[in-house]
Scaffold this active site. Structure first.
Site, PDB file in Angstrom:
ATOM      1  N   ARG A   1       0.781   9.558  -3.082  1.00 45.69           N
ATOM      2  CA  ARG A   1       0.287   8.837  -4.115  1.00 45.69           C
ATOM      3  C   ARG A   1      -1.297   8.477  -3.947  1.00 45.69           C
ATOM      4  NH1 ARG A   1       4.320   3.622  -4.217  1.00 45.69           N
ATOM      5  NH2 ARG A   1       5.807   5.118  -3.295  1.00 45.69           N
TER       6      ARG A   1
ATOM      7  N   GLU B   1      13.878  -5.012   6.291  1.00 45.75           N
ATOM      8  CA  GLU B   1      14.121  -5.566   4.866  1.00 45.75           C
ATOM      9  C   GLU B   1      15.507  -5.943   4.800  1.00 45.75           C
ATOM     10  OE1 GLU B   1      11.660  -2.036   4.017  1.00 45.75           O
ATOM     11  OE2 GLU B   1      11.107  -3.166   2.229  1.00 45.75           O
TER      12      GLU B   1
END
Ligand code: ADP
Length: 398
Positions: free
Chosen positions: A240, A385
């Site tokens: 990206r 996470e």
């Protein structure tokens, strides 16, 4: 094993990552990955008691449901069903509705589905995963843990775009931020290691993986972050672009590019891959650079420079700085990239602790630099996470 277990599910459009863990200790009993959903080669692989297995899924029937049913079968075969107290689902977009982990009922599921407009690549897959889990575990509490929730504490000046305010009121266009669960975890862990209450700690948390983002955390709360309305904003990433002049989009459209081509280029052909012309993988970039590849060298310098520029600008929202925290696959493992970022931070007084930085190379936590000027450190904290999702799900299930 006496502790209660939580099943953590991270459902993507063509994949499902899962882990069955003790919420108290993070001990993982079972972990695995379903991939290639929707294709003939759809399969699930997993690790149970250290042993690896894999099965192919049947064509035709929902692969999400088959994968969840398979997980149920594994749990039953291990006679662990009674120990499972909740299912925790990772959900990328919680919009402005969800500021914390939330018990899923029909209304919540509808809201997650409605937010698909903001996260078309993610939320529809989460809904599939949640429905499959509801079918498979009808009696268990299901909890959604949102990537955006931690950033809902950002002040208006941090999340508002300098654009026509109607775009916000009509379409909800604003900065939401992502990677919130990771920034939350590493900030709590850093505070613990520094021996200070997190409410008194200020950090710049730098999550560098395939996706990458920086978060300014003042007194324990997110006050700004580099990803925006979508995860395309901010840092340069594996594929990206991160921040770019929006005028480039208009220019390409006028050159006859289709909107999808522009989107594909900025999301999938930019970042490390686009700049180096070689690979999206940080390890490959560093190796190629060491062998003299010019494109890889530029990608490495550009990436590190841009991370450092964000760190510098995120001094602005903070009252003081306790630590810069590096995490994610690159932040935890890439000594050369951390070193280059620290070099770029020389004006903030950061001096590398060479041994600390080298010792942290293989994902160990530790202090890697100090700034006397700021009375702050830079440290590596491996993110987790899944543990946050398990803990928050267990807490809500009580
Ligand atoms: P994701 O965003 O997909 O969760 P990760 O956090 O796993 O990504 O990070 C992936 C990135 O971490 C890749 O660019 C990879 O090259 C890099 N990485 C992983 N291990 C190492 C390592 N030992 N040394 C350098 N880079 C690494």
């Amino acid at each position: 094993m006496n502790n209660s277990l939580v099943l953590v599910l991270n459902s993507g459009s063509s994949s499902l990552k899962f882990a069955l863990m003790e919420a108290e200790t993070g001990n993982t009993v079972l972990s695995g990955l379903g991939e290639c959903f929707g294709l003939d080669e759809a399969r699930v692989s997993w690790k149970l008691h250290g042993e690896k297995s894999e099965v192919n899924l049947k064509p035709g029937e929902s692969h999400h449901q088959q994968a969840v049913d398979l997980i149920v079968g594994l749990i039953q075969a291990e006679k662990l069903s009674d120990k499972v107290v909740a299912i925790g689902h990772r959900v990328v977009h919680g919009g402005e509705c969800f500021t914390k982990a939330t018990l899923i009922d029909n209304d919540v599921l509808e809201q997650i589905d409605a937010l698909s407009d903001l996260a078309p690549l993610h939320n529809p897959s989460h809904v599939l995963g949640i429905k499959a889990a509801q079918n498979a575990f009808p009696g268990l509490p299901q909890v959604a843990v949102f990537d955006t929730a931690f950033h809902q504490s950002m002040p208006k000046k941090a999340y508002t775009g300098a654009i026509d305010s109607e775009l916000y009121s009509k379409y909800g266009i604003r900065r939401y931020g992502f990677h919130g669960t990771s920034h939350y975890y590493v900030s709590r862990e850093a505070a613990r290691q520094l021996g200070k209450p997190v409410e008194q700690c200020s950090f710049i948390s730098v999550h560098l993986g395939n996706g990458a983002s920086v978060c300014a955390i003042n007194n324990g709360e997110s006050v700004d972050t580099s990803m925006g309305f979508t995860p395309l904003a901010g840092l340069m990433m594996g594929t990206r672009s991160g921040d770019l002049d929006p005028g480039i989009i208009e220019f390409l459209l006028k050159k006859g590019w289709e909107p999808e081509q522009v989107f594909e280029s900025l999301n999938k052909k930019s970042g490390f891959l686009g700049v180096s012309g070689l690979t999206s993988d940080a390890r490959g970039i560093v190796e190629a650079m060491e062998q003299g590849h010019e494109g890889a060298k530029l990608a490495y310098e550009l990436f590190s420079y841009r991370v450092a520029k964000y760190i510098g600008s995120y001094m602005i929202p903070l009252d003081h700085l306790d630590a810069i925290i590096f995490t994610g696959g690159i932040g935890e493992n890439s000594l050369p990239i951390r070193r280059e970022i620290l070099k770029n931070l020389r004006l903030l007084g950061f001096v590398e602790d060479k041994k600390g930085n080298e010792d942290a190379r293989f994902g160990n936590a530790g202090i890697i630099a100090k700034s006397e000027m700021l009375n702050a450190v830079a440290m590596v904290i491996p993110t987790n996470e899944e543990l946050v999702i398990a803990q928050q799900a267990a807490e809500l299930a009580k």
